[in-house]
Design an enzyme around this catalytic site. Structure first.
Site, PDB file in Angstrom:
ATOM      1  N   GLU A 180      11.203  14.649 -41.694  1.00  0.00           N
ATOM      2  CA  GLU A 180      10.203  15.665 -41.376  1.00  0.00           C
ATOM      3  C   GLU A 180       9.797  16.481 -42.588  1.00  0.00           C
ATOM      4  O   GLU A 180       8.678  16.972 -42.660  1.00  0.00           O
ATOM      5  CB  GLU A 180      10.650  16.568 -40.225  1.00  0.00           C
ATOM      6  CG  GLU A 180      11.817  17.457 -40.522  1.00  0.00           C
ATOM      7  CD  GLU A 180      12.212  18.330 -39.337  1.00  0.00           C
ATOM      8  OE1 GLU A 180      11.345  18.761 -38.582  1.00  0.00           O
ATOM      9  OE2 GLU A 180      13.419  18.591 -39.180  1.00  0.00           O
TER      10      GLU A 180
ATOM     11  N   HIS B  80      26.510  -4.835 -37.956  1.00  0.00           N
ATOM     12  CA  HIS B  80      25.803  -5.496 -36.854  1.00  0.00           C
ATOM     13  C   HIS B  80      24.297  -5.570 -37.121  1.00  0.00           C
ATOM     14  O   HIS B  80      23.523  -5.795 -36.193  1.00  0.00           O
ATOM     15  CB  HIS B  80      26.091  -4.763 -35.542  1.00  0.00           C
ATOM     16  CG  HIS B  80      27.548  -4.744 -35.197  1.00  0.00           C
ATOM     17  ND1 HIS B  80      28.234  -5.873 -34.833  1.00  0.00           N
ATOM     18  CD2 HIS B  80      28.458  -3.740 -35.207  1.00  0.00           C
ATOM     19  CE1 HIS B  80      29.512  -5.564 -34.615  1.00  0.00           C
ATOM     20  NE2 HIS B  80      29.660  -4.270 -34.841  1.00  0.00           N
TER      21      HIS B  80
ATOM     22  N   LYS C 176      16.004  15.517 -40.929  1.00  0.00           N
ATOM     23  CA  LYS C 176      15.540  16.544 -41.866  1.00  0.00           C
ATOM     24  C   LYS C 176      14.718  15.904 -42.986  1.00  0.00           C
ATOM     25  O   LYS C 176      13.698  16.429 -43.400  1.00  0.00           O
ATOM     26  CB  LYS C 176      16.726  17.309 -42.489  1.00  0.00           C
ATOM     27  CG  LYS C 176      17.385  18.294 -41.567  1.00  0.00           C
ATOM     28  CD  LYS C 176      16.574  19.556 -41.439  1.00  0.00           C
ATOM     29  CE  LYS C 176      16.498  20.176 -40.093  1.00  0.00           C
ATOM     30  NZ  LYS C 176      16.533  19.588 -38.850  1.00  0.00           N
TER      31      LYS C 176
ATOM     32  N   ASN D 166      -3.189  27.554 -25.328  1.00  0.00           N
ATOM     33  CA  ASN D 166      -2.059  26.739 -25.762  1.00  0.00           C
ATOM     34  C   ASN D 166      -1.643  25.906 -24.563  1.00  0.00           C
ATOM     35  O   ASN D 166      -1.437  26.447 -23.488  1.00  0.00           O
ATOM     36  CB  ASN D 166      -0.913  27.668 -26.203  1.00  0.00           C
ATOM     37  CG  ASN D 166       0.373  26.915 -26.483  1.00  0.00           C
ATOM     38  OD1 ASN D 166       0.357  25.711 -26.720  1.00  0.00           O
ATOM     39  ND2 ASN D 166       1.477  27.636 -26.469  1.00  0.00           N
TER      40      ASN D 166
ATOM     41  N   ARG E 241       3.562  27.612 -35.537  1.00  0.00           N
ATOM     42  CA  ARG E 241       3.367  26.936 -34.246  1.00  0.00           C
ATOM     43  C   ARG E 241       2.264  25.885 -34.288  1.00  0.00           C
ATOM     44  O   ARG E 241       2.062  25.140 -33.335  1.00  0.00           O
ATOM     45  CB  ARG E 241       3.007  27.975 -33.174  1.00  0.00           C
ATOM     46  CG  ARG E 241       4.051  29.024 -32.977  1.00  0.00           C
ATOM     47  CD  ARG E 241       3.629  29.984 -31.895  1.00  0.00           C
ATOM     48  NE  ARG E 241       3.636  29.334 -30.597  1.00  0.00           N
ATOM     49  CZ  ARG E 241       4.680  29.291 -29.789  1.00  0.00           C
ATOM     50  NH1 ARG E 241       5.798  29.870 -30.147  1.00  0.00           N
ATOM     51  NH2 ARG E 241       4.610  28.693 -28.622  1.00  0.00           N
TER      52      ARG E 241
ATOM     53  N   LYS F 236       6.422  24.123 -34.534  1.00  0.00           N
ATOM     54  CA  LYS F 236       7.797  24.546 -34.241  1.00  0.00           C
ATOM     55  C   LYS F 236       8.150  24.453 -32.763  1.00  0.00           C
ATOM     56  O   LYS F 236       9.208  23.987 -32.411  1.00  0.00           O
ATOM     57  CB  LYS F 236       7.992  25.975 -34.732  1.00  0.00           C
ATOM     58  CG  LYS F 236       9.384  26.492 -34.478  1.00  0.00           C
ATOM     59  CD  LYS F 236      10.143  26.677 -35.750  1.00  0.00           C
ATOM     60  CE  LYS F 236      11.579  27.022 -35.522  1.00  0.00           C
ATOM     61  NZ  LYS F 236      12.477  25.986 -36.044  1.00  0.00           N
TER      62      LYS F 236
END
Ligand code: F6R
Length: 615
Positions: free
Chosen positions: A491, A507, A488, A101, A27, A610
């Site tokens: 990161e 284009h 993916k 938090n 986290r 996360k």
């Protein structure tokens, strides 16, 4: 964002809290800290950087042993990732310790008031004001829980707070507004955490905390009240997975384990939703069939990988139900004044169930009278709790920061919702629905086969470790797959990666193509929509003619691509709309291996966390 743990019981609080923080490090990992109540006082330690730095600090300078404690692992918002800004924050007397938090929006005003009253604040954080306010309030009221309620009433923003005070050595107090906080109830002990993973090794008995509630933890029980002091109704539940599910289980990284778990996650998400006759039974969708028949629009809101699953869902929903479907980044949604009413079905997709952007989008939708259906992986989290109905994905705990198995299960859930809408609205016949369900039931096996053939993909990834850029192309449902492949890679491998709709290439983006640039192309099935297939084969030729190194993901038996693929990755034959379930898997493996080859932290990529509980 930020992981919080609190403990009171008879074990060593430091050990319980540190083990919990280890499970919550996904986290946030900018800094970590702990505080324990022992020998009539409060002792704290904190260090910038990953948890391992704090572990070293605790070896060099051990804390006294106590059985009440709190801990924190941080994803920095206010103030850089330094020792001083690490949590816990203490008041000037060193009596109160607080972890937090979220974001306290009025902290500057509170800080100025505290300074005027003679408090000395030593960090750049918004959190520190809470320690000082708690100390002030506690000196004039009965207990720490009451002091917390008084403080919370003065705070604005999103916050989960957990605090201890040396004057109440057997108490931990928590408060929750908008950010997650779960209570764990054991025998003669109790836990507080941002996620049940922190205490699952001790108890599977949990309590959901509601919005604006304060909880007081003692060895012999838990008391929950509103910020106004009124007793609150609590919702106990049993966590349906165990500690083993949150372990690496022999894999080097959680991400590898979670990629490998995908066949089971897909099967589990279908489980119980199909009856013996192969019909769809979505009892959880508590929005009535009559209401669903009235809907004239579907709007999907989500972020990141979940947003990509929404982009794919749009193809299925519109094709199977003929209801217009918009897909919107949750972070943009409420700021553009979207047109919503009781005939709008909003689908909020979120693995964590705590993503603040998605939560705010769904709140806005409900305020406008729309019905919200959540697709979520985390039982008891805020997004399903605030939605009209929820369809849980059964991916099990996803610990790696990069989402993999949650994505595949979100897709399965989206397909089920699309079919269900088709069923209740009569746009799909029963035998058509059963045929798709049969195809979905076989997907787990197809993913298994993809996983068995990934060695060449890993070797290819390693060979590209020195590259700066990789592009991804797709058409139709392959376009969101290309976006997901690029996300993916960004990161995990920290490489420049972009996904394009292959038809858009001419284009503008084709100017990016240069000699030996790796371009991954997701090729739709040659069957059925062969026009689409032929067009992308032309796109492959166009980029190859300009020097690109083509990495082609194509169905088994698709011979048309062979002549133009420098690297060919085969995936099993699936119906066009379901192809993302197999085509995404090689891209996950590719990104994971490239990250490893570049020496990056696979499970904890830099700057990320996360569960994104700030807007
Ligand atoms: C990417 C990733 C993120 C999340 C996004 C939404 O691998 O994990 O992009 O998908 O932050 O998170 P949830 O699904 O928890 O709302």
């Amino acid at each position: 964002m930020c992981g919080i743990v609190g403990y009171v019981g008879s074990q060593s609080a430091l050990e319980v809290v540190m083990a919990g923080l280890k499970r919550l490090e996904y986290r946030g990992y900018d800094s970590a800290g702990v505080a324990v109540l022992a020998d009539g006082g409060l002792a704290a330690a904190k260090r910038a950087g990953k948890l391992v730095n704090l572990e070293k600090e605790l070896v060099d300078r051990p804390l006294p042993t106590g059985s009440t404690g709190i801990g924190h692992t941080r994803w920095a918002t206010h103030g850089g990732p330094t020792d001083a800004n690490a949590h816990p924050h203490l008041d000037n007397a060193g009596r109160v310790a607080v972890v937090h938090n979220g974001i306290i929006e009025n902290f500057a005003l509170l800080r100025a008031e505290l300074a005027e009253r003679g408090h000395e604040l030593s960090s750049d954080t918004d959190t520190e004001v809470v320690a000082h306010l708690l100390a002030e309030e506690f000196s004039g009221c009965a207990d720490l829980a009451e002091a917390m309620r008084l403080v919370c009433r003065r705070l604005e923003g999103a916050f989960t707070l957990v605090a201890v005070d040396s004057d109440e050595p057997d108490v931990v107090v928590g408060a929750r507004r908008n950010s997650p906080l779960v209570v764990g109830v054991g025998e003669g002990e109790a836990f507080l955490a941002s996620d049940v993973a922190a205490f699952i090794a001790h108890t599977r008995s949990a309590i959901e905390l509601g919005q604006d509630q304060v909880v007081e933890l003692r060895r012999d029980g838990v008391t929950v009240t509103g910020f106004d002091g009124q007793p609150a109704e609590v919702r106990p539940y049993n966590v349906d997975w165990d500690a083993e599910a949150a372990e690496k289980g022999g894999y080097d990284y959680f991400m590898l384990k979670e990629i490998a778990e995908q066949p089971k996650a897909v099967a589990d998400t279908l489980l119980g939703r199909i009856d013996a006759a192969g019909n769809l039974t979505l009892d959880e969708v508590r929005i009535s069939a009559a209401e669903l028949r009235e809907m004239d629009k579907v709007v999907i809101v989500a972020c990141g990988t979940a947003f990509h699953s929404g982009l794919i869902a749009k193809y299925a929903i519109e094709h199977w139900t003929r209801i217009p479907c918009e897909v919107e980044l949750a972070s943009e949604f409420r700021y553009r004044d979207p047109i919503l009413d009781a005939q709008t079905l909003v689908i909020a997709i979120s693995q964590s169930g705590e993503t603040m952007d998605t939560l705010m989008a769904l709140r806005h939708a409900r305020e406008q009278g729309a019905k919200v259906l959540a697709i979520c992986n985390t039982n008891g989290s805020t997004i399903p709790r605030e939605s009209d109905a929820v369809l849980y994905t059964h991916a099990g705990p996803e610990v790696a920061v990069a989402s993999t198995k949650a994505f595949l299960t979100q897709l399965v859930a989206c397909y089920l919702v699309a079919l269900y809408l088709g069923q209740v609205r009569g746009t799909k016949w029963g035998d058509e629905i059963r045929a798709v369900i049969r195809d979905l039931s076989r997907i787990g096996g197809a993913v298994e086969r993809v996983l068995e053939t990934m060695e060449p993909v890993r070797a290819l990834a390693r060979s590209l470790a020195g590259k700066d850029t990789v592009l991804f192309l797709g058409r139709h449902v392959g376009y969101p797959v290309a976006l997901e492949g690029a996300l993916k890679l960004k990161e995990l491998a920290y490489m420049h990666a972009e996904g394009f709709a292959a038809g858009e290439l001419k284009h503008g983006p084709i100017a990016l193509i240069e000699e030996d640039l790796p371009v991954v192309v997701v090729v739709p099935s040659p069957r059925g929509r062969s026009l689409l297939h032929d067009k992308i084969v032309s796109n492959i030729q166009e980029i190859r003619a300009r020097g690109a190194r083509t990495i082609v993901i194509a169905e088994e038996g698709d011979e048309a691509v062979e002549a133009y693929a420098d690297h060919l990755i085969r995936i099993p034959v699936t119906p066009t709309l379901l192809q993302p379930l197999v085509a995404t898997v090689p891209l996950q493996v590719f990104a994971c291996e490239l990250a490893t080859a570049r020496g990056n932290e696979v499970d904890q990529p830099r700057n990320l966390a996360k569960s994104v509980t700030v807007e």
